[in-house]
Design a protein around this motif. Structure first.
Motif, PDB file in Angstrom:
ATOM      1  N   MET A   8      -0.377   4.549   3.491  1.00  0.00           N
ATOM      2  CA  MET A   8       0.078   3.213   3.186  1.00  0.00           C
ATOM      3  C   MET A   8       1.034   2.891   4.330  1.00  0.00           C
ATOM      4  O   MET A   8       1.896   3.535   4.452  1.00  0.00           O
ATOM      5  CB  MET A   8       0.884   2.925   1.795  1.00  0.00           C
ATOM      6  CG  MET A   8      -0.167   3.076   0.617  1.00  0.00           C
ATOM      7  SD  MET A   8       0.902   2.904  -0.883  1.00  0.00           S
ATOM      8  CE  MET A   8       0.781   1.012  -0.895  1.00  0.00           C
ATOM      9  N   PHE A  22       3.592   0.162   6.304  1.00  0.00           N
ATOM     10  CA  PHE A  22       4.275  -1.004   6.107  1.00  0.00           C
ATOM     11  C   PHE A  22       4.968  -1.141   7.350  1.00  0.00           C
ATOM     12  O   PHE A  22       5.564  -0.480   7.970  1.00  0.00           O
ATOM     13  CB  PHE A  22       5.452  -0.502   4.838  1.00  0.00           C
ATOM     14  CG  PHE A  22       4.876  -0.574   3.588  1.00  0.00           C
ATOM     15  CD1 PHE A  22       4.890  -1.604   2.789  1.00  0.00           C
ATOM     16  CD2 PHE A  22       4.610   0.853   2.944  1.00  0.00           C
ATOM     17  CE1 PHE A  22       4.052  -1.324   1.546  1.00  0.00           C
ATOM     18  CE2 PHE A  22       4.134   0.969   1.703  1.00  0.00           C
ATOM     19  CZ  PHE A  22       3.786  -0.044   0.997  1.00  0.00           C
ATOM     20  N   HIS A  23       5.021  -2.773   7.627  1.00  0.00           N
ATOM     21  CA  HIS A  23       5.922  -3.224   8.689  1.00  0.00           C
ATOM     22  C   HIS A  23       7.323  -3.531   8.118  1.00  0.00           C
ATOM     23  O   HIS A  23       7.522  -4.177   7.188  1.00  0.00           O
ATOM     24  CB  HIS A  23       5.291  -4.187   9.121  1.00  0.00           C
ATOM     25  CG  HIS A  23       5.926  -4.821  10.502  1.00  0.00           C
ATOM     26  ND1 HIS A  23       6.764  -5.878  10.503  1.00  0.00           N
ATOM     27  CD2 HIS A  23       5.944  -4.622  11.923  1.00  0.00           C
ATOM     28  CE1 HIS A  23       7.343  -6.218  11.648  1.00  0.00           C
ATOM     29  NE2 HIS A  23       6.906  -5.441  12.564  1.00  0.00           N
ATOM     30  N   ASP A  52       4.621   5.089   7.342  1.00  0.00           N
ATOM     31  CA  ASP A  52       3.420   5.599   6.796  1.00  0.00           C
ATOM     32  C   ASP A  52       3.659   6.305   5.634  1.00  0.00           C
ATOM     33  O   ASP A  52       4.193   7.667   5.835  1.00  0.00           O
ATOM     34  CB  ASP A  52       2.660   6.440   7.810  1.00  0.00           C
ATOM     35  CG  ASP A  52       1.170   6.795   7.187  1.00  0.00           C
ATOM     36  OD1 ASP A  52       0.902   6.453   6.182  1.00  0.00           O
ATOM     37  OD2 ASP A  52       0.390   7.268   8.135  1.00  0.00           O
ATOM     38  N   SER A  84       3.639   5.767  -1.041  1.00  0.00           N
ATOM     39  CA  SER A  84       3.739   4.809  -1.899  1.00  0.00           C
ATOM     40  C   SER A  84       4.916   3.672  -1.898  1.00  0.00           C
ATOM     41  O   SER A  84       5.487   3.882  -0.915  1.00  0.00           O
ATOM     42  CB  SER A  84       4.052   5.389  -3.589  1.00  0.00           C
ATOM     43  OG  SER A  84       5.352   6.041  -3.438  1.00  0.00           O
ATOM     44  N   VAL A  85       4.798   2.556  -2.460  1.00  0.00           N
ATOM     45  CA  VAL A  85       5.877   1.771  -2.192  1.00  0.00           C
ATOM     46  C   VAL A  85       7.272   2.227  -2.865  1.00  0.00           C
ATOM     47  O   VAL A  85       8.229   2.200  -2.236  1.00  0.00           O
ATOM     48  CB  VAL A  85       5.645   0.329  -2.992  1.00  0.00           C
ATOM     49  CG1 VAL A  85       6.971  -0.661  -3.085  1.00  0.00           C
ATOM     50  CG2 VAL A  85       4.154  -0.228  -2.745  1.00  0.00           C
ATOM     51  N   LEU A 128       8.784   4.357   0.059  1.00  0.00           N
ATOM     52  CA  LEU A 128       9.229   3.503   1.218  1.00  0.00           C
ATOM     53  C   LEU A 128      10.736   3.101   0.606  1.00  0.00           C
ATOM     54  O   LEU A 128      11.492   3.138   1.370  1.00  0.00           O
ATOM     55  CB  LEU A 128       8.521   2.439   1.431  1.00  0.00           C
ATOM     56  CG  LEU A 128       9.106   1.357   2.304  1.00  0.00           C
ATOM     57  CD1 LEU A 128       8.838   1.985   3.695  1.00  0.00           C
ATOM     58  CD2 LEU A 128       8.315  -0.053   2.424  1.00  0.00           C
ATOM     59  N   VAL A 156      10.205  -6.187   4.639  1.00  0.00           N
ATOM     60  CA  VAL A 156       8.995  -5.327   4.587  1.00  0.00           C
ATOM     61  C   VAL A 156       7.784  -6.214   4.496  1.00  0.00           C
ATOM     62  O   VAL A 156       7.590  -7.234   3.348  1.00  0.00           O
ATOM     63  CB  VAL A 156       9.055  -4.420   3.111  1.00  0.00           C
ATOM     64  CG1 VAL A 156       7.943  -3.827   3.119  1.00  0.00           C
ATOM     65  CG2 VAL A 156      10.325  -3.642   3.343  1.00  0.00           C
ATOM     66  N   ASN A 157       6.770  -5.844   4.946  1.00  0.00           N
ATOM     67  CA  ASN A 157       5.203  -6.463   4.996  1.00  0.00           C
ATOM     68  C   ASN A 157       4.441  -5.376   4.875  1.00  0.00           C
ATOM     69  O   ASN A 157       4.182  -4.420   5.690  1.00  0.00           O
ATOM     70  CB  ASN A 157       5.008  -7.249   6.104  1.00  0.00           C
ATOM     71  CG  ASN A 157       5.708  -8.736   6.066  1.00  0.00           C
ATOM     72  OD1 ASN A 157       5.416  -9.430   5.238  1.00  0.00           O
ATOM     73  ND2 ASN A 157       6.789  -8.864   7.185  1.00  0.00           N
ATOM     74  N   ALA A 158       3.534  -5.284   3.744  1.00  0.00           N
ATOM     75  CA  ALA A 158       2.496  -4.363   3.530  1.00  0.00           C
ATOM     76  C   ALA A 158       1.364  -4.659   4.610  1.00  0.00           C
ATOM     77  O   ALA A 158       1.062  -5.761   4.889  1.00  0.00           O
ATOM     78  CB  ALA A 158       1.919  -4.271   2.374  1.00  0.00           C
ATOM     79  N   CYS A 210      -2.628  -3.544   6.163  1.00  0.00           N
ATOM     80  CA  CYS A 210      -3.919  -3.145   5.757  1.00  0.00           C
ATOM     81  C   CYS A 210      -4.664  -3.119   7.011  1.00  0.00           C
ATOM     82  O   CYS A 210      -4.504  -3.809   8.245  1.00  0.00           O
ATOM     83  CB  CYS A 210      -4.568  -3.696   4.614  1.00  0.00           C
ATOM     84  SG  CYS A 210      -4.937  -5.457   4.804  1.00  0.00           S
TER      85      CYS A 210
END
Ligand SMILES: O=C(O)C[C@H]1C=CC(=O)O1
Length: 96
Positions: free
Chosen positions: A1, A3-4, A57, A60-61, A64, A81-83, A85
């Motif tokens: 996953m 995340f930015h 990378d 899981s959330v 992070l 935080v931004n997810a 995809c």
């Protein structure tokens, strides 16, 4: 996953310079270890600011969250935080 993450650092103006230097050195060591492990995929300085844009990378959330909370500078950071995809037009096979 993926995340930015935007991290903006706000050290108190009256923080002991030695304490600040130690925190920055600890932060750098951890940031470099996490990059070597592939968890912290990108780290960019935002020009003109004591802030960075990063891409993590993680599995899981929760991972992070735990990782961000263990950063030595965490108490002095504002974090956004931004997810992420996969974009259908991306040509990069490792974007996932
Ligand atoms: O300098 C920063 O942006 C804050 C933090 C993130 C990595 C690191 O080494 O320090």
């Amino acid at each position: 996953m993926l995340f930015h993450v935007k991290m903006s650092v706000h050290l108190p103006v009256d923080m002991n310079p030695e304490r600040a230097a130690n925190l920055k050195a600890e932060e750098k060591a951890l940031a470099q270890r996490l990059q070597q492990e592939g968890k912290w995929r990108h780290l960019w300085r935002i020009a003109g600011l004591y802030a960075n844009y990063s891409v993590f990378d993680v599995d899981s959330v929760q991972e992070l969250h735990d990782l961000l909370m263990q950063l030595p500078l965490y108490p002095y950071m504002a974090i956004e935080v931004n997810a992420l995809c996969r974009h259908p037009s991306s040509i990069h096979a490792d974007d996932r």
